[in-house]
Write a protein that holds these residues in place. Sequence first.
Motif, PDB file in Angstrom:
ATOM      1  N   MET A 113      13.468  -6.850 -21.033  1.00 55.51           N
ATOM      2  CA  MET A 113      12.277  -7.619 -21.399  1.00 55.51           C
ATOM      3  C   MET A 113      11.011  -6.940 -20.880  1.00 55.51           C
ATOM      4  SD  MET A 113      13.551 -11.545 -21.012  1.00 55.51           S
ATOM      5  CE  MET A 113      11.939 -12.197 -21.408  1.00 55.51           C
ATOM      6  N   VAL A 114      11.079  -6.381 -19.685  1.00 57.30           N
ATOM      7  CA  VAL A 114       9.930  -5.631 -19.163  1.00 57.30           C
ATOM      8  C   VAL A 114       9.668  -4.420 -20.056  1.00 57.30           C
ATOM      9  CG1 VAL A 114       8.992  -4.330 -17.205  1.00 57.30           C
ATOM     10  CG2 VAL A 114      10.265  -6.449 -16.792  1.00 57.30           C
ATOM     11  N   TYR A 115      10.757  -3.737 -20.454  1.00 49.86           N
ATOM     12  CA  TYR A 115      10.616  -2.604 -21.390  1.00 49.86           C
ATOM     13  C   TYR A 115       9.913  -3.071 -22.673  1.00 49.86           C
ATOM     14  CZ  TYR A 115      11.917   0.354 -25.315  1.00 49.86           C
ATOM     15  OH  TYR A 115      11.880   1.095 -26.474  1.00 49.86           O
ATOM     16  N   LEU A 116      10.384  -4.154 -23.264  1.00 56.41           N
ATOM     17  CA  LEU A 116       9.802  -4.647 -24.510  1.00 56.41           C
ATOM     18  C   LEU A 116       8.335  -5.045 -24.331  1.00 56.41           C
ATOM     19  CD1 LEU A 116      12.785  -6.764 -25.887  1.00 56.41           C
ATOM     20  CD2 LEU A 116      11.890  -4.624 -26.874  1.00 56.41           C
ATOM     21  N   ALA A 117       8.003  -5.639 -23.194  1.00 59.74           N
ATOM     22  CA  ALA A 117       6.604  -5.991 -22.918  1.00 59.74           C
ATOM     23  C   ALA A 117       5.756  -4.732 -22.768  1.00 59.74           C
ATOM     24  CB  ALA A 117       6.509  -6.867 -21.677  1.00 59.74           C
ATOM     25  N   ASP A 118       6.292  -3.729 -22.087  1.00 56.23           N
ATOM     26  CA  ASP A 118       5.583  -2.441 -21.986  1.00 56.23           C
ATOM     27  C   ASP A 118       5.366  -1.844 -23.379  1.00 56.23           C
ATOM     28  OD1 ASP A 118       5.175  -2.282 -19.239  1.00 56.23           O
ATOM     29  OD2 ASP A 118       6.866  -0.942 -18.866  1.00 56.23           O
ATOM     30  N   TRP A 119       6.419  -1.844 -24.197  1.00 59.58           N
ATOM     31  CA  TRP A 119       6.335  -1.293 -25.541  1.00 59.58           C
ATOM     32  C   TRP A 119       5.320  -2.077 -26.370  1.00 59.58           C
ATOM     33  CZ3 TRP A 119       6.263   2.542 -28.455  1.00 59.58           C
ATOM     34  CH2 TRP A 119       6.515   2.491 -29.829  1.00 59.58           C
ATOM     35  N   ARG A 120       5.367  -3.382 -26.321  1.00 61.46           N
ATOM     36  CA  ARG A 120       4.431  -4.225 -27.072  1.00 61.46           C
ATOM     37  C   ARG A 120       2.986  -3.919 -26.670  1.00 61.46           C
ATOM     38  NH1 ARG A 120       3.239  -7.810 -31.279  1.00 61.46           N
ATOM     39  NH2 ARG A 120       1.762  -9.343 -30.542  1.00 61.46           N
ATOM     40  N   ASN A 121       2.752  -3.801 -25.376  1.00 64.42           N
ATOM     41  CA  ASN A 121       1.398  -3.528 -24.904  1.00 64.42           C
ATOM     42  C   ASN A 121       0.937  -2.136 -25.345  1.00 64.42           C
ATOM     43  OD1 ASN A 121      -0.321  -5.389 -23.427  1.00 64.42           O
ATOM     44  ND2 ASN A 121      -0.646  -3.693 -22.014  1.00 64.42           N
ATOM     45  N   CYS A 122       1.849  -1.169 -25.375  1.00 65.09           N
ATOM     46  CA  CYS A 122       1.512   0.175 -25.861  1.00 65.09           C
ATOM     47  C   CYS A 122       1.177   0.136 -27.350  1.00 65.09           C
ATOM     48  CB  CYS A 122       2.655   1.144 -25.600  1.00 65.09           C
ATOM     49  SG  CYS A 122       2.827   1.613 -23.868  1.00 65.09           S
ATOM     50  N   LEU A 123       1.931  -0.632 -28.115  1.00 68.12           N
ATOM     51  CA  LEU A 123       1.635  -0.763 -29.547  1.00 68.12           C
ATOM     52  C   LEU A 123       0.259  -1.370 -29.769  1.00 68.12           C
ATOM     53  CD1 LEU A 123       5.031  -1.983 -31.028  1.00 68.12           C
ATOM     54  CD2 LEU A 123       3.927   0.250 -31.358  1.00 68.12           C
ATOM     55  N   ARG A 124      -0.172  -2.199 -28.850  1.00 71.16           N
ATOM     56  CA  ARG A 124      -1.497  -2.830 -28.948  1.00 71.16           C
ATOM     57  C   ARG A 124      -2.601  -1.900 -28.435  1.00 71.16           C
ATOM     58  NH1 ARG A 124      -1.329  -8.307 -26.053  1.00 71.16           N
ATOM     59  NH2 ARG A 124      -2.992  -8.889 -27.468  1.00 71.16           N
ATOM     60  N   GLY A 125      -2.215  -0.679 -28.027  1.00 72.68           N
ATOM     61  CA  GLY A 125      -3.182   0.302 -27.553  1.00 72.68           C
ATOM     62  C   GLY A 125      -3.659   0.074 -26.138  1.00 72.68           C
ATOM     63  N   LYS A 126      -2.927  -0.706 -25.360  1.00 71.04           N
ATOM     64  CA  LYS A 126      -3.351  -1.071 -24.006  1.00 71.04           C
ATOM     65  C   LYS A 126      -2.552  -0.365 -22.910  1.00 71.04           C
ATOM     66  CE  LYS A 126      -6.073  -4.190 -25.809  1.00 71.04           C
ATOM     67  NZ  LYS A 126      -7.501  -4.022 -25.864  1.00 71.04           N
ATOM     68  N   GLY A 127      -1.582   0.475 -23.253  1.00 71.92           N
ATOM     69  CA  GLY A 127      -0.764   1.148 -22.245  1.00 71.92           C
ATOM     70  C   GLY A 127       0.311   0.221 -21.703  1.00 71.92           C
ATOM     71  N   GLN A 128       1.157   0.780 -20.882  1.00 71.49           N
ATOM     72  CA  GLN A 128       2.222  -0.019 -20.280  1.00 71.49           C
ATOM     73  C   GLN A 128       1.652  -1.070 -19.351  1.00 71.49           C
ATOM     74  OE1 GLN A 128       5.655   3.399 -19.901  1.00 71.49           O
ATOM     75  NE2 GLN A 128       5.563   1.869 -18.314  1.00 71.49           N
ATOM     76  N   ILE A 129       2.386  -2.166 -19.227  1.00 75.37           N
ATOM     77  CA  ILE A 129       2.035  -3.193 -18.256  1.00 75.37           C
ATOM     78  C   ILE A 129       2.527  -2.766 -16.875  1.00 75.37           C
ATOM     79  CG2 ILE A 129       2.472  -5.580 -17.550  1.00 75.37           C
ATOM     80  CD1 ILE A 129       2.778  -6.245 -20.543  1.00 75.37           C
ATOM     81  N   SER A 130       3.733  -2.213 -16.839  1.00 74.50           N
ATOM     82  CA  SER A 130       4.347  -1.791 -15.572  1.00 74.50           C
ATOM     83  C   SER A 130       4.134  -0.295 -15.339  1.00 74.50           C
ATOM     84  CB  SER A 130       5.853  -2.088 -15.585  1.00 74.50           C
ATOM     85  OG  SER A 130       6.547  -1.104 -16.333  1.00 74.50           O
ATOM     86  N   GLU A 131       4.470   0.116 -14.149  1.00 74.12           N
ATOM     87  CA  GLU A 131       4.415   1.546 -13.813  1.00 74.12           C
ATOM     88  C   GLU A 131       5.785   2.211 -13.954  1.00 74.12           C
ATOM     89  OE1 GLU A 131       2.567   2.283 -10.020  1.00 74.12           O
ATOM     90  OE2 GLU A 131       0.908   0.942 -10.473  1.00 74.12           O
ATOM     91  N   ILE A 132       6.721   1.537 -14.572  1.00 81.74           N
ATOM     92  CA  ILE A 132       8.084   2.058 -14.692  1.00 81.74           C
ATOM     93  C   ILE A 132       8.092   3.325 -15.536  1.00 81.74           C
ATOM     94  CG2 ILE A 132      10.375   1.601 -15.683  1.00 81.74           C
ATOM     95  CD1 ILE A 132      10.020  -1.329 -14.878  1.00 81.74           C
ATOM     96  N   LYS A 133       8.836   4.301 -15.080  1.00 80.96           N
ATOM     97  CA  LYS A 133       9.093   5.513 -15.848  1.00 80.96           C
ATOM     98  C   LYS A 133      10.440   5.280 -16.541  1.00 80.96           C
ATOM     99  CE  LYS A 133       6.461   8.590 -12.822  1.00 80.96           C
ATOM    100  NZ  LYS A 133       5.321   7.774 -13.018  1.00 80.96           N
ATOM    101  N   TRP A 134      10.378   4.902 -17.805  1.00 77.86           N
ATOM    102  CA  TRP A 134      11.561   4.468 -18.534  1.00 77.86           C
ATOM    103  C   TRP A 134      12.497   5.628 -18.842  1.00 77.86           C
ATOM    104  CZ3 TRP A 134      12.905  -0.312 -18.439  1.00 77.86           C
ATOM    105  CH2 TRP A 134      11.915  -1.279 -18.224  1.00 77.86           C
ATOM    106  N   TYR A 135      13.787   5.331 -18.767  1.00 76.42           N
ATOM    107  CA  TYR A 135      14.835   6.311 -19.000  1.00 76.42           C
ATOM    108  C   TYR A 135      15.837   5.722 -19.987  1.00 76.42           C
ATOM    109  CZ  TYR A 135      18.479   9.742 -18.018  1.00 76.42           C
ATOM    110  OH  TYR A 135      19.424  10.728 -18.136  1.00 76.42           O
ATOM    111  N   PHE A 136      16.238   6.505 -20.976  1.00 73.41           N
ATOM    112  CA  PHE A 136      17.198   6.076 -21.993  1.00 73.41           C
ATOM    113  C   PHE A 136      18.577   6.562 -21.562  1.00 73.41           C
ATOM    114  CE2 PHE A 136      18.214   6.701 -26.833  1.00 73.41           C
ATOM    115  CZ  PHE A 136      19.202   5.734 -26.757  1.00 73.41           C
ATOM    116  N   ASP A 137      19.393   5.642 -21.074  1.00 72.88           N
ATOM    117  CA  ASP A 137      20.754   6.004 -20.664  1.00 72.88           C
ATOM    118  C   ASP A 137      21.761   5.374 -21.627  1.00 72.88           C
ATOM    119  OD1 ASP A 137      21.185   3.351 -19.900  1.00 72.88           O
ATOM    120  OD2 ASP A 137      21.533   3.809 -17.797  1.00 72.88           O
ATOM    121  N   ASN A 138      22.997   5.271 -21.231  1.00 66.20           N
ATOM    122  CA  ASN A 138      24.047   4.705 -22.095  1.00 66.20           C
ATOM    123  C   ASN A 138      23.734   3.295 -22.565  1.00 66.20           C
ATOM    124  OD1 ASN A 138      25.860   6.816 -22.226  1.00 66.20           O
ATOM    125  ND2 ASN A 138      26.843   6.252 -20.320  1.00 66.20           N
ATOM    126  N   TYR A 139      22.963   2.563 -21.802  1.00 68.11           N
ATOM    127  CA  TYR A 139      22.714   1.158 -22.096  1.00 68.11           C
ATOM    128  C   TYR A 139      21.282   0.912 -22.537  1.00 68.11           C
ATOM    129  CZ  TYR A 139      27.125   1.058 -19.696  1.00 68.11           C
ATOM    130  OH  TYR A 139      28.419   1.320 -19.324  1.00 68.11           O
TER     131      TYR A 139
END
Length: 159
Positions: A31-57
């Motif tokens: 959900m945090v990932y999706l909120a970060d993504w949503r905010n980026c789509l709105r041109g506002k950047g990530q909400i969190s400072e997380i450096k996202w990683y795409f793993d098996n899950y």
Amino acid sequence: MANLKDIVGYILENYPESMQDELSNARVTKMVYLADWRNCLRGKGQISEIKWYFDNYGPFVWDVKKTVDKYPELFKVKEIPNRHGSLKRLFSLKGKGHDFILSKTEKQSIDHIIDVSSKKYWNDFIKLVYSTHPISSSDRYSHLNLVEKAGEYRKIRDS
């Protein structure tokens, strides 16, 4: 960017009461990932400072779990068996009425994700996560630059 403690707390406080038993580490993290993504789509950047990683899950990091563990005065953790027999960690707040520091835009992005995701059971929720452009256009075991991916997505969408 907001403090992850405030983001997680806001999600837990505003998720529908009847669905609180769904707030596992995996779901809250996504959900945090999706909120970060949503905010980026709105041109506002990530909400969190997380450096996202795409793993098996899908998009996964241990930041949410570490944050919840760091603030035991704010968060409760309950471990229950999942359908595979392993333990899953459910998150909740201790008490109500906390003052989470988020901008109006950040709250709007999180509120949108709460609204969309709270209507989905796990399998449909995961389909939503995997359908996002950063996941569908990236290789597993890579870092996800959500701001860059939002720019890519807008170019594809607008062409």
